[in-house]
Design a protein around this motif. Structure first.
Motif, PDB file in Angstrom:
ATOM      1  N   LYS A 103       0.837  -1.212   0.000  1.00  0.00           N
ATOM      2  CA  LYS A 103       0.000   0.000   0.000  1.00  0.00           C
ATOM      3  C   LYS A 103       0.865   1.252   0.000  1.00  0.00           C
ATOM      4  CE  LYS A 103      -4.013  -1.710   2.602  1.00  0.00           C
ATOM      5  NZ  LYS A 103      -4.804  -1.489   3.841  1.00  0.00           N
ATOM      6  N   ARG A 104       1.872   1.268   0.881  1.00  0.00           N
ATOM      7  CA  ARG A 104       2.725   2.466   0.995  1.00  0.00           C
ATOM      8  C   ARG A 104       3.455   2.732  -0.324  1.00  0.00           C
ATOM      9  NH1 ARG A 104       3.813   0.025   6.006  1.00  0.00           N
ATOM     10  NH2 ARG A 104       5.853  -0.763   5.298  1.00  0.00           N
ATOM     11  N   LEU A 105       3.972   1.666  -0.913  1.00  0.00           N
ATOM     12  CA  LEU A 105       4.666   1.847  -2.185  1.00  0.00           C
ATOM     13  C   LEU A 105       3.699   2.306  -3.284  1.00  0.00           C
ATOM     14  CD1 LEU A 105       7.029  -1.307  -2.251  1.00  0.00           C
ATOM     15  CD2 LEU A 105       7.711   1.064  -1.902  1.00  0.00           C
ATOM     16  N   SER A 106       2.492   1.764  -3.282  1.00  0.00           N
ATOM     17  CA  SER A 106       1.500   2.108  -4.310  1.00  0.00           C
ATOM     18  C   SER A 106       1.048   3.561  -4.214  1.00  0.00           C
ATOM     19  CB  SER A 106       0.279   1.191  -4.201  1.00  0.00           C
ATOM     20  OG  SER A 106       0.653  -0.156  -4.370  1.00  0.00           O
ATOM     21  N   GLN A 107       1.115   4.107  -3.001  1.00  0.00           N
ATOM     22  CA  GLN A 107       0.631   5.466  -2.783  1.00  0.00           C
ATOM     23  C   GLN A 107       1.774   6.472  -2.631  1.00  0.00           C
ATOM     24  OE1 GLN A 107      -1.765   4.714   0.664  1.00  0.00           O
ATOM     25  NE2 GLN A 107      -3.430   3.739  -0.508  1.00  0.00           N
ATOM     26  N   GLY A 108       3.001   6.034  -2.972  1.00  0.00           N
ATOM     27  CA  GLY A 108       4.163   6.908  -2.817  1.00  0.00           C
ATOM     28  C   GLY A 108       4.083   8.125  -3.728  1.00  0.00           C
TER      29      GLY A 108
ATOM     30  N   TYR B 117      -1.579 -11.288  -2.887  1.00  0.00           N
ATOM     31  CA  TYR B 117      -3.036 -11.232  -3.059  1.00  0.00           C
ATOM     32  C   TYR B 117      -3.743 -12.479  -2.523  1.00  0.00           C
ATOM     33  CZ  TYR B 117      -7.597 -10.772  -5.319  1.00  0.00           C
ATOM     34  OH  TYR B 117      -8.948 -10.682  -5.555  1.00  0.00           O
ATOM     35  N   ALA B 118      -3.229 -13.652  -2.833  1.00  0.00           N
ATOM     36  CA  ALA B 118      -3.916 -14.897  -2.487  1.00  0.00           C
ATOM     37  C   ALA B 118      -3.944 -15.172  -0.985  1.00  0.00           C
ATOM     38  CB  ALA B 118      -3.249 -16.067  -3.216  1.00  0.00           C
ATOM     39  N   HIS B 119      -3.158 -14.448  -0.188  1.00  0.00           N
ATOM     40  CA  HIS B 119      -3.004 -14.773   1.236  1.00  0.00           C
ATOM     41  C   HIS B 119      -3.688 -13.772   2.165  1.00  0.00           C
ATOM     42  CE1 HIS B 119      -0.075 -17.700  -0.142  1.00  0.00           C
ATOM     43  NE2 HIS B 119       0.578 -16.731  -0.781  1.00  0.00           N
ATOM     44  N   VAL B 120      -4.480 -12.864   1.610  1.00  0.00           N
ATOM     45  CA  VAL B 120      -5.099 -11.839   2.465  1.00  0.00           C
ATOM     46  C   VAL B 120      -6.621 -12.009   2.482  1.00  0.00           C
ATOM     47  CG1 VAL B 120      -3.224 -10.196   2.051  1.00  0.00           C
ATOM     48  CG2 VAL B 120      -5.220 -10.178   0.549  1.00  0.00           C
ATOM     49  N   SER B 121      -7.272 -11.252   3.341  1.00  0.00           N
ATOM     50  CA  SER B 121      -8.726 -11.350   3.510  1.00  0.00           C
ATOM     51  C   SER B 121      -9.463 -10.805   2.283  1.00  0.00           C
ATOM     52  CB  SER B 121      -9.149 -10.562   4.751  1.00  0.00           C
ATOM     53  OG  SER B 121      -8.869  -9.185   4.559  1.00  0.00           O
TER      54      SER B 121
ATOM     55  N   GLU C  35      -9.387  -4.119  -1.758  1.00  0.00           N
ATOM     56  CA  GLU C  35      -8.575  -2.898  -1.658  1.00  0.00           C
ATOM     57  C   GLU C  35      -7.352  -2.982  -2.580  1.00  0.00           C
ATOM     58  OE1 GLU C  35      -6.494  -0.180   1.851  1.00  0.00           O
ATOM     59  OE2 GLU C  35      -7.687  -1.947   2.390  1.00  0.00           O
ATOM     60  N   LEU C  36      -6.731  -4.174  -2.621  1.00  0.00           N
ATOM     61  CA  LEU C  36      -5.561  -4.356  -3.483  1.00  0.00           C
ATOM     62  C   LEU C  36      -5.940  -4.213  -4.961  1.00  0.00           C
ATOM     63  CD1 LEU C  36      -3.720  -7.353  -1.739  1.00  0.00           C
ATOM     64  CD2 LEU C  36      -2.972  -4.973  -1.816  1.00  0.00           C
ATOM     65  N   ARG C  37      -7.097  -4.746  -5.349  1.00  0.00           N
ATOM     66  CA  ARG C  37      -7.534  -4.612  -6.744  1.00  0.00           C
ATOM     67  C   ARG C  37      -7.771  -3.151  -7.101  1.00  0.00           C
ATOM     68  NH1 ARG C  37     -10.902  -8.893  -5.249  1.00  0.00           N
ATOM     69  NH2 ARG C  37     -12.753  -7.537  -5.399  1.00  0.00           N
ATOM     70  N   MET C  38      -8.336  -2.387  -6.177  1.00  0.00           N
ATOM     71  CA  MET C  38      -8.575  -0.963  -6.420  1.00  0.00           C
ATOM     72  C   MET C  38      -7.253  -0.206  -6.577  1.00  0.00           C
ATOM     73  SD  MET C  38     -11.697  -0.309  -6.824  1.00  0.00           S
ATOM     74  CE  MET C  38     -11.517   1.480  -6.770  1.00  0.00           C
TER      75      MET C  38
END
Length: 590
Positions: free
Chosen positions: A133-138, A155-159, A165-168
């Motif tokens: 997230k931090r890198l994506s929003q840098g 991706y496969a290991h999160v809720s 949120e990751l797809r967005m």
């Protein structure tokens, strides 16, 4: 004693700090490469508590030092206490993933992907996903480009909520204002698609992919060409009907893109695309576009497509091969044979012979043989070589008799061409041709041609012809050489032309490398000894050079009673060059 022990334990860190502050880049680089040794000396607890924080705070150095650090950290999990402590390595790698130099960022991303595999699902969600997230929003594009390569590993290991949120966030990267970020997203969207659920793949990822594949913002063909490979990956995940509905328009667009680089990419990856979409879509849609790429205005695109002709045709279902090739591929091939670009013709020549087994004997004789002849007479040697290199595939289809009637006259014609460079090109290909046609055919049709080159008027031809002899002996064997060429070569020692007598010596030099000592002693040494009394100094000093060459292969008795007396006589020769080379050879005899 306790104080001394504490000083010793601080020593590795102190040395590292000193070396990393040294002005010598090489010293700093060597220090980074020894990090694992320092970590072992410190132990896992102190590595986590002291070394990793220190490395996190010192991310300002030459690019090669930072690259080495990023590489080292990827292998650091055992040195920090195992998988449960892997998250402590994220901080320095996160910093490295934001630096300006591309190779450092790529190595940092590679190491992050590597250590992500050792994170538990809980640690992925707690530590790794927040990093993404931090890198994506840098603020800087550098961090956002690095983030693109990390989505697929977490991706496969999160809720479910975090997946959304990751797809967005990935969608934001795909539509980023900075071309470099969109380029990174285009290169990674294929691997991200592999881990996304099918419903989200069709509903979210493919629309993103299509927007990248049609990226016209700032005319970024670099984004579109990267999307081609991603599209092939995604096609492998879908059914034929889904491919036709969701991806086929993009592939059509790429095949006729205004940028030649995008068309080149689709041509280069066409076989992968063919395998991904299946035979039905290939027959109904891809054949037309492949034919179009073979006729592209850019030579690079034509060459890339031409290189894929054989494999493309082989991959077609057997029942439709002829029906597709004859009306669609063959006309384009006939145009490429006369292409103005050398590289296009060379690419075609490397694969066109492979069409023979597919098209069968009758079609090969009627349609392909005339094209082979044109390419065989091409002015560029690499085109001719590619034809000659693949004659065996044609031979298996139409037989040696038909091959000799059609192609051999063209080869002989080239071998006797007035331009010596053309003759030289054929000579260089002759061993390859001999290997493919076999010993009987060679002796009947080509042997006399090879021997005639030994007395050619151009030295470069004679020299190449002697080198040929060695390669032919390696192919057909010693018995063939004794029965066929050695006697003929040695008989040239009696030729009135001194150049031909010298050619005998040159031939002995190369044949001695593949003949056993008894053959050299029995057949070659007497001829060399006779030439030692030649009236021409050039022949005599070449005798001395030849004796020097073959001496290591001879027994002591032959050297003592046949080689030494000749060399001793030549050492007293009136010609200074003869004396020089004779003396050199005598030194070797002693």
């Amino acid at each position: 004693m306790a104080a001394t022990s504490e000083d010793d334990s601080l020593y590795p860190i102190a040395v590292l700090i000193d070396e990393l502050r040294n002005e010598d880049v090489q010293l700093r680089l060597n220090s980074i490469k020894k990090l694992s040794t320092i970590a072992l000396a410190l132990g896992v607890e102190r590595t986590r508590a002291e070394l990793i924080p220190f490395l996190t705070d010192t991310i300002e150095d030459e690019d090669e030092v930072l690259w080495a650090l990023a590489e080292q950290l990827g292998n650091f999990i055992p040195l920090v206490g195992g998988s449960e402590y892997a998250s402590c390595l994220l901080s320095p790698l996160e910093n490295l993933a934001t630096v300006e130099e591309t190779v450092v960022r790529e190595k940092a991303t590679e190491s992050l992907r590597k250590i992500a595999a050792d994170h538990s699902p809980a640690d992925i969600e707690k530590h790794f996903a927040p990093l993404v997230k931090r890198l994506s929003q840098g603020d800087w594009f550098t961090s956002r480009t690095s983030a693109c390569g990390l989505y697929s590993v977490c991706y496969a290991h999160v809720s479910v909520a975090l997946k959304s949120e990751l797809r967005m966030m990935f969608k934001c990267l795909c539509t980023d204002d900075t071309p470099m970020v969109r380029r990174a997203a285009a290169s990674k969207i294929g691997e991200f698609a592999k881990v996304v659920e099918m419903e989200h793949l069709k509903g979210e990822i493919i629309p993103l992919f299509n927007s990248l594949a049609n990226d016209e913002q700032f005319s970024q063909d670099s984004v579109r060409l990267l999307a081609v490979e991603a599209g092939i990956t995604i096609a492998g995940l879908l059914t034929e009907s889904d491919i036709e509905a969701l991806l086929l328009p993009m592939f059509r667009s790429a095949a006729s893109d205004k940028s030649w680089r995008v068309r080149y990419m689709i041509a280069d990856k066409f076989i992968d695309l063919q395998k991904a979409v299946g035979p039905t879509i290939t027959r109904n849609h891809l054949v037309f576009h492949f034919s179009g790429l073979l006729k592209d205005v850019e030579a690079e695109v034509r060459a890339s497509a031409a290189n894929k002709i054989k494999e493309f045709c082989t991959n077609l279902p057997a029942d439709i091969q002829e029906g597709v090739i004859m009306p669609n591929i063959l006309p384009a091939v006939k145009e490429l044979v006369c292409d103005t670009n050398q590289h296009v013709k060379a690419a075609l020549a490397s694969v066109i012979m492979g069409l023979s087994p597919i098209m069968g004997k009758d079609n090969t004789i009627q349609h392909l043989l005339p094209l082979f002849l044109i390419l065989l007479k091409d002015e560029h040697s690499d085109v001719r070589l590619n034809i000659i290199s693949n004659l065996d595939s044609v031979n298996k289809v139409i037989g040696i008799h038909q091959l000799s009637q059609s192609l051999l006259p063209a080869i002989v014609e080239l071998a006797e061409d007035p331009k010596w460079r053309v003759r030289l090109a054929i000579i260089e290909h002759m061993p390859l041709l001999a290997e493919q046609l076999g010993v009987e055919f060679f002796d009947e049709k080509l042997n006399s041609l090879c021997m005639s080159w030994l007395v050619d008027g151009v030295f470069a031809i004679r020299s190449a012809a002697t080198s040929n002899l060695k390669r032919l002996v390696s192919i057909f064997g010693l018995e063939w050489a004794q029965n066929t060429i050695i006697t003929k070569v040695l008989s040239m020692a009696r030729d009135p032309n001194y150049l031909h007598r010298m050619t005998t010596l040159f031939a002995i030099n190369v044949l001695a490398e593949v003949c056993p000592p008894d053959v050299i002693t029995k057949f070659m040494v007497p001829v060399i000894s006779n030439l030692a009394g030649d009236a021409v100094p050039n022949v005599r000093f070449n005798v001395a050079k030849t004796m020097k060459k073959i001496t290591p292969s001879l027994d002591s008795q032959t050297i003592e009673f046949q080689i030494k007396p000749c060399l001793t006589k030549l050492n007293d020769d009136e010609d200074s060059d003869v004396k020089f080379f004779a003396n050199e050879a005598l030194v070797l005899c002693h």
